[in-house]
Design a protein around this motif. Structure first.
Motif, PDB file in Angstrom:
ATOM      1  N   PRO A  79      -7.020   8.071  -2.487  1.00 56.86           N
ATOM      2  CA  PRO A  79      -7.701   8.444  -3.736  1.00 56.86           C
ATOM      3  C   PRO A  79      -7.189   9.742  -4.351  1.00 56.86           C
ATOM      4  CG  PRO A  79      -9.159   8.705  -1.843  1.00 56.86           C
ATOM      5  CD  PRO A  79      -7.961   7.964  -1.371  1.00 56.86           C
ATOM      6  N   PHE A  80      -6.883  10.758  -3.515  1.00 58.26           N
ATOM      7  CA  PHE A  80      -6.378  12.015  -4.060  1.00 58.26           C
ATOM      8  C   PHE A  80      -5.052  11.795  -4.777  1.00 58.26           C
ATOM      9  CE2 PHE A  80      -9.616  14.191  -1.717  1.00 58.26           C
ATOM     10  CZ  PHE A  80      -9.737  15.427  -2.334  1.00 58.26           C
ATOM     11  N   THR A  81      -4.190  10.975  -4.200  1.00 56.46           N
ATOM     12  CA  THR A  81      -2.887  10.720  -4.826  1.00 56.46           C
ATOM     13  C   THR A  81      -3.028   9.872  -6.074  1.00 56.46           C
ATOM     14  OG1 THR A  81      -1.928  10.738  -2.591  1.00 56.46           O
ATOM     15  CG2 THR A  81      -0.549   9.915  -4.364  1.00 56.46           C
ATOM     16  N   TYR A  82      -3.905   8.877  -6.017  1.00 58.14           N
ATOM     17  CA  TYR A  82      -4.045   7.932  -7.123  1.00 58.14           C
ATOM     18  C   TYR A  82      -4.448   8.616  -8.419  1.00 58.14           C
ATOM     19  CZ  TYR A  82      -5.581   3.946  -9.887  1.00 58.14           C
ATOM     20  OH  TYR A  82      -5.733   3.028 -10.887  1.00 58.14           O
ATOM     21  N   PHE A  83      -5.354   9.591  -8.344  1.00 59.71           N
ATOM     22  CA  PHE A  83      -5.839  10.222  -9.567  1.00 59.71           C
ATOM     23  C   PHE A  83      -4.869  11.266 -10.121  1.00 59.71           C
ATOM     24  CE2 PHE A  83      -9.903   8.509  -7.955  1.00 59.71           C
ATOM     25  CZ  PHE A  83     -10.244   7.760  -9.077  1.00 59.71           C
ATOM     26  N   PHE A  84      -3.792  11.527  -9.394  1.00 59.38           N
ATOM     27  CA  PHE A  84      -2.712  12.354  -9.938  1.00 59.38           C
ATOM     28  C   PHE A  84      -1.576  11.482 -10.465  1.00 59.38           C
ATOM     29  CE2 PHE A  84      -4.863  15.600  -7.483  1.00 59.38           C
ATOM     30  CZ  PHE A  84      -4.730  16.725  -8.303  1.00 59.38           C
ATOM     31  N   SER A  85      -1.311  10.395  -9.743  1.00 57.58           N
ATOM     32  CA  SER A  85      -0.250   9.482 -10.162  1.00 57.58           C
ATOM     33  C   SER A  85      -0.612   8.079  -9.695  1.00 57.58           C
ATOM     34  CB  SER A  85       1.094   9.897  -9.560  1.00 57.58           C
ATOM     35  OG  SER A  85       2.062   8.874  -9.717  1.00 57.58           O
ATOM     36  N   ARG A  86      -0.836   7.178 -10.640  1.00 58.03           N
ATOM     37  CA  ARG A  86      -1.259   5.826 -10.291  1.00 58.03           C
ATOM     38  C   ARG A  86      -0.234   5.139  -9.384  1.00 58.03           C
ATOM     39  NH1 ARG A  86      -0.679   0.528 -11.924  1.00 58.03           N
ATOM     40  NH2 ARG A  86      -2.589  -0.731 -11.698  1.00 58.03           N
ATOM     41  N   ARG A  87       1.039   5.236  -9.753  1.00 57.62           N
ATOM     42  CA  ARG A  87       2.074   4.568  -8.952  1.00 57.62           C
ATOM     43  C   ARG A  87       2.156   5.156  -7.547  1.00 57.62           C
ATOM     44  NH1 ARG A  87       7.344   4.137  -7.269  1.00 57.62           N
ATOM     45  NH2 ARG A  87       8.285   2.072  -7.597  1.00 57.62           N
ATOM     46  N   ALA A  88       2.075   6.478  -7.437  1.00 51.09           N
ATOM     47  CA  ALA A  88       2.126   7.113  -6.117  1.00 51.09           C
ATOM     48  C   ALA A  88       0.926   6.700  -5.270  1.00 51.09           C
ATOM     49  CB  ALA A  88       2.171   8.636  -6.268  1.00 51.09           C
ATOM     50  N   GLY A  89      -0.257   6.574  -5.901  1.00 51.01           N
ATOM     51  CA  GLY A  89      -1.444   6.153  -5.160  1.00 51.01           C
ATOM     52  C   GLY A  89      -1.306   4.741  -4.626  1.00 51.01           C
ATOM     53  N   ILE A  90      -0.807   3.825  -5.468  1.00 50.73           N
ATOM     54  CA  ILE A  90      -0.580   2.448  -5.020  1.00 50.73           C
ATOM     55  C   ILE A  90       0.444   2.421  -3.889  1.00 50.73           C
ATOM     56  CG2 ILE A  90       0.399   0.221  -5.727  1.00 50.73           C
ATOM     57  CD1 ILE A  90      -0.877   0.690  -8.477  1.00 50.73           C
ATOM     58  N   THR A  91       1.479   3.249  -4.012  1.00 51.06           N
ATOM     59  CA  THR A  91       2.500   3.328  -2.964  1.00 51.06           C
ATOM     60  C   THR A  91       1.907   3.805  -1.645  1.00 51.06           C
ATOM     61  OG1 THR A  91       4.153   3.875  -4.653  1.00 51.06           O
ATOM     62  CG2 THR A  91       4.763   4.285  -2.372  1.00 51.06           C
ATOM     63  N   VAL A  92       1.029   4.809  -1.718  1.00 52.24           N
ATOM     64  CA  VAL A  92       0.383   5.328  -0.513  1.00 52.24           C
ATOM     65  C   VAL A  92      -0.422   4.236   0.188  1.00 52.24           C
ATOM     66  CG1 VAL A  92      -1.511   6.812   0.275  1.00 52.24           C
ATOM     67  CG2 VAL A  92       0.315   7.771  -1.125  1.00 52.24           C
ATOM     68  N   LEU A  93      -1.222   3.502  -0.583  1.00 58.75           N
ATOM     69  CA  LEU A  93      -2.047   2.449   0.019  1.00 58.75           C
ATOM     70  C   LEU A  93      -1.184   1.346   0.611  1.00 58.75           C
ATOM     71  CD1 LEU A  93      -4.938   1.528   0.509  1.00 58.75           C
ATOM     72  CD2 LEU A  93      -4.859   0.320  -1.674  1.00 58.75           C
ATOM     73  N   TRP A  94      -0.159   0.941  -0.098  1.00 58.94           N
ATOM     74  CA  TRP A  94       0.765  -0.103   0.365  1.00 58.94           C
ATOM     75  C   TRP A  94       1.450   0.315   1.667  1.00 58.94           C
ATOM     76  CZ3 TRP A  94       2.436  -4.934   0.093  1.00 58.94           C
ATOM     77  CH2 TRP A  94       3.757  -5.247   0.403  1.00 58.94           C
ATOM     78  N   ILE A  95       1.978   1.527   1.686  1.00 55.92           N
ATOM     79  CA  ILE A  95       2.707   1.999   2.861  1.00 55.92           C
ATOM     80  C   ILE A  95       1.760   2.249   4.033  1.00 55.92           C
ATOM     81  CG2 ILE A  95       4.013   3.976   3.758  1.00 55.92           C
ATOM     82  CD1 ILE A  95       5.532   4.081   1.173  1.00 55.92           C
ATOM     83  N   ILE A 146      11.234   7.066   8.263  1.00 51.58           N
ATOM     84  CA  ILE A 146      12.133   5.986   7.829  1.00 51.58           C
ATOM     85  C   ILE A 146      11.375   4.953   7.000  1.00 51.58           C
ATOM     86  CG2 ILE A 146      13.578   4.073   8.630  1.00 51.58           C
ATOM     87  CD1 ILE A 146      14.268   5.822  11.091  1.00 51.58           C
ATOM     88  N   LEU A 147      10.186   4.568   7.456  1.00 48.35           N
ATOM     89  CA  LEU A 147       9.390   3.593   6.709  1.00 48.35           C
ATOM     90  C   LEU A 147       8.994   4.136   5.344  1.00 48.35           C
ATOM     91  CD1 LEU A 147       7.032   2.111   9.458  1.00 48.35           C
ATOM     92  CD2 LEU A 147       8.823   0.910   8.196  1.00 48.35           C
ATOM     93  N   GLY A 148       8.615   5.421   5.302  1.00 45.93           N
ATOM     94  CA  GLY A 148       8.238   6.029   4.027  1.00 45.93           C
ATOM     95  C   GLY A 148       9.374   5.962   3.028  1.00 45.93           C
ATOM     96  N   ILE A 149      10.588   6.283   3.473  1.00 47.83           N
ATOM     97  CA  ILE A 149      11.754   6.266   2.584  1.00 47.83           C
ATOM     98  C   ILE A 149      12.070   4.843   2.126  1.00 47.83           C
ATOM     99  CG2 ILE A 149      14.240   6.696   2.469  1.00 47.83           C
ATOM    100  CD1 ILE A 149      13.786   9.014   4.471  1.00 47.83           C
ATOM    101  N   VAL A 150      12.041   3.892   3.063  1.00 50.22           N
ATOM    102  CA  VAL A 150      12.432   2.511   2.744  1.00 50.22           C
ATOM    103  C   VAL A 150      11.377   1.805   1.889  1.00 50.22           C
ATOM    104  CG1 VAL A 150      12.918   0.240   3.732  1.00 50.22           C
ATOM    105  CG2 VAL A 150      13.876   2.293   4.793  1.00 50.22           C
ATOM    106  N   LEU A 151      10.109   1.886   2.311  1.00 49.06           N
ATOM    107  CA  LEU A 151       9.056   1.135   1.629  1.00 49.06           C
ATOM    108  C   LEU A 151       8.713   1.691   0.255  1.00 49.06           C
ATOM    109  CD1 LEU A 151       6.596   0.452   4.605  1.00 49.06           C
ATOM    110  CD2 LEU A 151       8.194  -1.147   3.550  1.00 49.06           C
ATOM    111  N   SER A 152       8.928   2.989   0.045  1.00 41.17           N
ATOM    112  CA  SER A 152       8.588   3.581  -1.248  1.00 41.17           C
ATOM    113  C   SER A 152       9.531   3.123  -2.361  1.00 41.17           C
ATOM    114  CB  SER A 152       8.601   5.109  -1.157  1.00 41.17           C
ATOM    115  OG  SER A 152       9.892   5.590  -0.793  1.00 41.17           O
ATOM    116  N   ARG A 153      10.649   2.491  -1.986  1.00 41.12           N
ATOM    117  CA  ARG A 153      11.600   2.004  -2.992  1.00 41.12           C
ATOM    118  C   ARG A 153      11.155   0.682  -3.614  1.00 41.12           C
ATOM    119  NH1 ARG A 153      17.017   3.111   0.689  1.00 41.12           N
ATOM    120  NH2 ARG A 153      16.991   5.395   0.552  1.00 41.12           N
ATOM    121  N   ARG A 154      10.281  -0.043  -2.929  1.00 39.56           N
ATOM    122  CA  ARG A 154       9.812  -1.330  -3.437  1.00 39.56           C
ATOM    123  C   ARG A 154       8.288  -1.345  -3.373  1.00 39.56           C
ATOM    124  NH1 ARG A 154      13.771  -5.137  -3.967  1.00 39.56           N
ATOM    125  NH2 ARG A 154      12.243  -6.812  -3.907  1.00 39.56           N
ATOM    126  N   VAL A 155       7.664  -1.014  -4.497  1.00 39.99           N
ATOM    127  CA  VAL A 155       6.201  -0.924  -4.561  1.00 39.99           C
ATOM    128  C   VAL A 155       5.669  -2.139  -5.313  1.00 39.99           C
ATOM    129  CG1 VAL A 155       4.252   0.489  -5.282  1.00 39.99           C
ATOM    130  CG2 VAL A 155       6.399   1.572  -4.593  1.00 39.99           C
TER     131      VAL A 155
END
Length: 339
Positions: A44-60, A181-190
């Protein structure tokens, strides 16, 4: 491995003796690294600053915790708090170590889930913040600060896990490296804007696939509940062995969050557009809501009901963050502007 485990025990003893006065700090740090914190706090903290970053956080968070579960099923890592007794190597001298309320996790120990999910999720926050600072200041030094803090966080979470006897040092190192490694790889495909069917299929697919994998391993004579029995046997307080630390709890949490992410994007594609002040209000209300959702007591018997409720609870989490609360704030602030 005995030499590695033994040296890890003596390291934990030394760490506890040298930093026992900072016990509360290590407890706070280990809770910050809890995978649940990625869903209920970082998302939630990330989502309200950047929608895409928040979705990425939840996905990862969901994918990395699920992969951690699969790794644990195959790597069979011991945990310090039970290995001390099971090994039979400390007859002449017992290590002077202590357990804590967050020590007695029931899943296998390798790799560390706290370190792995922290490494994956906070990479998104770190890289986003670093890029933002560089775009505004064009200062390499200033944009490097988030990465320094990121490394310090990983170190602190790793130390806290060793301190409370939840993991051996090599397990937190393996978890941290895998997480980065997962953070770097998975954040490229959200999967932003993907159809609901994608998330439904993904959620049900990894749930059924994981249960089939578990059943298959059991058919081969591999008892995946071995760690639960050891946790109950060697935990110094029976009430510290909680069902929400069991492997299937993390599986249902991850699958529920993935379906919830799909539903949230289905109900409100693109999300609500809010100025900064309503966003801050949304974050405050969301944080209070998720706090109470997390504190809801769930019946532990029958266990099927417990896991079903965990699944449902984490389906709701993205709805609260992405749809319900910001939608409510938008309704009132938009109405006020019209008036």
């Amino acid at each position: 491995m005995e030499a590695v485990y033994t040296s890890g025990i003596w390291m934990a003893e030394s760490l506890q003796q040298r930093t026992r006065s900072h016990e509360k700090l290590w407890q706070v740090v280990t809770h910050m690294g809890d995978p649940k914190a990625a869903f209920l706090l970082v998302f939630p903290f990330t989502y309200f600053f950047s929608r895409r970053a928040g979705i990425t956080v939840l996905w990862i968070a969901a994918i990395s915790e699920w992969l951690n579960l699969v790794f644990k099923w195959f790597l069979f890592g011991e945990r310090p708090f039970w290995w001390i007794g099971e090994s039979g190597l400390f007859v002449n001298r017992q290590p002077e170590v202590y357990q804590f309320s967050s020590t007695c996790e029931t899943g296998p120990g390798s790799p560390s889930g706290h370190a792995m999910v922290t490494g994956a999720v906070w990479w998104v926050v770190t890289s986003s913040l670093g890029s933002f600072l560089y775009s505004r200041t064009h200062s390499i030094v200033l944009s490097a600060v988030p990465y320094v803090l990121y490394v310090l966080l990983l170190i602190a979470v790793g130390i806290s896990r060793v301190f409370i006897l939840a993991h051996f040092p090599h397990q937190v190192i393996a978890g941290s490296i895998t997480g980065v490694i997962l953070g770097i790889v998975l954040s490229r495909r959200v999967p932003e804007g993907r159809p609901l069917l994608f998330f439904f299929g993904f959620s049900i697919g990894i749930l059924i696939g994981s249960l089939m994998l578990q059943a298959g391993l059991q058919q081969l004579g591999i008892d995946l509940s071995w760690s639960i029995a050891l946790a109950k046997k060697w935990c110094s307080h029976a009430e510290w062995v909680r069902l929400d630390t069991a492997p299937l709890s993390s599986l249902t949490r991850d699958c529920g969050a993935l379906l919830g992410l799909g539903l949230a994007q289905y109900w409100k594609p693109g999300g609500w557009s809010l100025p900064w002040a309503p966003r801050a209000l949304s974050l405050a209300i969301t944080s209070m809501g998720l706090y109470h959702v997390n504190r809801l007591p769930l019946p532990v018997q029958p266990q099927g009901l417990f896991y079903g409720l965990v699944y449902f609870k984490f389906v709701i989490v993205p709805q609260i963050v992405m749809v319900w609360v910001p939608g409510l704030i938008h309704f009132f602030t938009h109405k006020k502007k019209k008036d």
